[in-house]
Design an enzyme around this catalytic site. Structure first.
Site, short mmCIF file in Angstrom:
data_model
loop_
_atom_site.label_atom_id
_atom_site.label_comp_id
_atom_site.label_asym_id
_atom_site.label_seq_id
_atom_site.Cartn_x
_atom_site.Cartn_y
_atom_site.Cartn_z
N LYS A 71 0.92 -1.15 0.17
CA LYS A 71 -0.13 -0.03 0.06
C LYS A 71 0.90 1.32 -0.07
O LYS A 71 0.55 2.16 -0.68
CB LYS A 71 -0.94 -0.03 1.34
CG LYS A 71 -1.62 1.36 1.39
CD LYS A 71 -2.67 1.18 2.43
CE LYS A 71 -3.57 2.37 2.69
NZ LYS A 71 -4.46 2.50 3.71
N HIS B 34 -8.97 -32.88 -33.27
CA HIS B 34 -10.01 -31.56 -32.83
C HIS B 34 -10.78 -32.08 -31.64
O HIS B 34 -12.07 -32.03 -31.59
CB HIS B 34 -10.72 -31.14 -34.01
CG HIS B 34 -9.90 -30.70 -35.08
ND1 HIS B 34 -9.21 -29.63 -35.01
CD2 HIS B 34 -9.69 -31.22 -36.36
CE1 HIS B 34 -8.42 -29.20 -36.29
NE2 HIS B 34 -8.87 -30.28 -37.05
#
Length: 508
Positions: A139, A270
């Site tokens: 912070k 696929h």
């Protein structure tokens, strides 16, 4: 000013490996060091002077180490704003020294859960002081440098070495972002541990291992894989896995997991199986799987659940394929298979972990439990006058396993150990069946005596009519249509056996 010379540091870490060069640099620049417990001892062993945190706070470590750094003199030293006159005045008033660098990591919560430890041990690995220090320092990044993981030690060392013991504002902002990633990931895993029993309907996903892929589904799409691929596989050969490779590998290992206790082989394109078979050996299973579609196998993903020996490798070596996955390889088999430098060889170490799937959709996500249901012969409900033979039941189980892992709408045609053909991803079940029949015939399969599996019910009797005309003698399907009886009546009139499972296996 953007650049700030580090004059004081708080160091309290669980992992101390590779920390020595940083201690040496801090010592070189005359940095005042505060520390606790084992870290203090480690730093002193490097020849650096250390001020114990308990001397700063006036309190010892208490409650079995649960409280060590939670004190205004520690957090005030981190959080007070150096350019704010009020903050500076209060720091002087309460004798709070500035802390410019915080190096702290977190108790290994995630790792402790993974060991299967008792809950009492897991709870003690929920870090309180460490996470608070990380957030406080991040912070106040304008004034404080935060190092929240041993993964960042090398980066800090490089900056201290090249910037004469200083960090820039850009450095501090970067390290703050990394720190919030660490704290977010940590809290996510704590929440997910508790949510295993509480089942709060909230999605929390955090993966801090990212790998850039060559591209996505197409070359113009950027892509990353998030996760630990090394947990599942050792890559023994070949180029980096692509996005499409990964999707197919996931489908391949999910399908082959259905055949535990058998010697199975599958070939996928696929995400759909274009070949699948079981046999006495891997070589035989491969040849049977390949025979189902010798065209689509080109460039496919191959997978087996048994050791790949030389005989199997020599057969597979005649085919161009992208990926081969197996639980082990004989050395002479690897010598043959590694003859193609781009051929990807994966040694699978574990099954796919977890029981949930998550997918992005619209402006959010959808989550579901995986389809882990596989029907056995004992669960078949015979709905026709003619019951399937034991051989046909075995064939129906085999076909249903493949059907479950094939894109809907799908139809699978097989015997008890070899896929003949499948109709994949069609907009109607009739089209899927016709596609499968045509494909099976094109590769020389006689469908007389074959079985058929469907991933969902038949709304009309047309599929069983077409199947009968092709020679199919037994059918497995979920059932559940209001017109189930029409299909049953046709089967009864034509000597076909049919079983229902009551379980649909759509795969979109």
């Amino acid at each position: 000013m953007s650049d700030k010379k580090i004059k004081s540091a708080l160091i309290s870490v669980f992992y101390k490996d590779n920390l020595e060069p940083i201690i040496a640099l801090l010592k070189q620049h005359g940095v005042k060091i505060y520390s606790t417990g084992g870290t203090q001892k480690f730093i002193e062993e490097q020849g650096a002077e250390v001020i114990p945190v308990e001397d700063l706070t006036g309190y010892p470590s208490i409650f079995g180490g649960r409280v060590k750094t939670l004190h205004p003199k520690v957090f005030g030293g981190i959080l007070h704003r150096r350019e704010n006159e009020g903050d500076v005045s209060q720091a002087v008033e309460f004798d709070i020294p500035a802390i410019d660098l915080v190096i702290v990591d977190l108790y290994p919560f995630e790792e402790t859960v993974a060991t299967g430890a008792a809950e009492t041990d897991i709870i003690e690995k929920i870090d309180i002081g460490g996470i608070s220090l990380i957030r406080a320092a991040a912070k106040n990044f304008k004034d404080v440098t935060i190092i929240a993981s041993r993964d960042q030690y090398a980066e800090l060392e490089e900056r201290l070495r090249t910037q004469n013991g200083s960090t820039s504002l850009e450095d501090r902002r970067y390290f703050a972002a990394q720190a919030f990633q660490v704290s977010s990931h940590y809290d996510t895993h704590i929440f997910n541990y508790f949510n295993r029993t509480e089942n709060i309907p909230v999605l929390k996903v955090s993966e801090n291992k990212a790998k850039a892929l060559r591209y996505g589904e197409n070359p113009h799409q950027a892509a990353h894989f998030y996760g630990d691929m090394n947990e599942m596989f050792d890559q023994l050969n070949g180029k980096e896995l692509s996005y499409n490779n990964l999707v197919d590998v996931d489908a391949a290992v999910s399908l082959i997991a259905e055949f535990k206790g058998e010697t199975a082989f599958a070939i996928l394109k696929h995400t759909n199986a274009c070949g699948c078979a079981t046999a006495a050996t891997v070589k035989e299973a491969y040849l049977k799987a390949f025979a189902a579609d010798t065209t689509s196998a080109f460039g496919g993903v191959l997978v087996t659940n048994q050791n790949v020996d030389l005989a199997a490798a020599e057969e597979m070596n005649n085919l161009f394929f992208e990926v081969l996955i197996a639980p082990s390889f004989d050395e002479d088999a690897l010598t043959v298979l590694k003859g193609k430098k781009n051929r990807i060889l994966l040694l699978q170490k574990i099954d796919v972990p977890g029981n949930k799937q998550v997918k992005t959709l619209l402006n959010g996500f959808i989550e579901q439990y995986k389809d882990l249901k596989t029907e056995s012969k004992a669960e078949f409900k015979i709905v026709t006058k003619n019951a399937p033979s034991e051989y046909e039941k075995d064939a129906l189980v085999f076909a249903a396993k493949i059907c479950k892992h094939t894109k809907s709408n799908t139809i699978v045609l097989s015997n008890s150990d070899q896929l003949f053909a499948s109709g994949v991803g069609q907009t109607s079940r009739v089209d899927a069946l016709r596609q499968a029949i045509e494909k099976a015939k094109s590769f020389g399969f006689d469908l007389h005596g074959a079985v058929m599996a469907s991933d969902a019910f038949f709304p009309f009797p047309d599929c069983v009519e077409i199947a009968h005309e092709a020679g199919i003698t037994s059918v497995v399907q979920p059932g559940g249509s209001i017109k189930d009886q029409d299909s049953i009546d046709y089967c009864d009139a034509n000597g076909i056996s049919m079983v229902m499972t009551g379980v649909r296996h759509f795969k979109h």
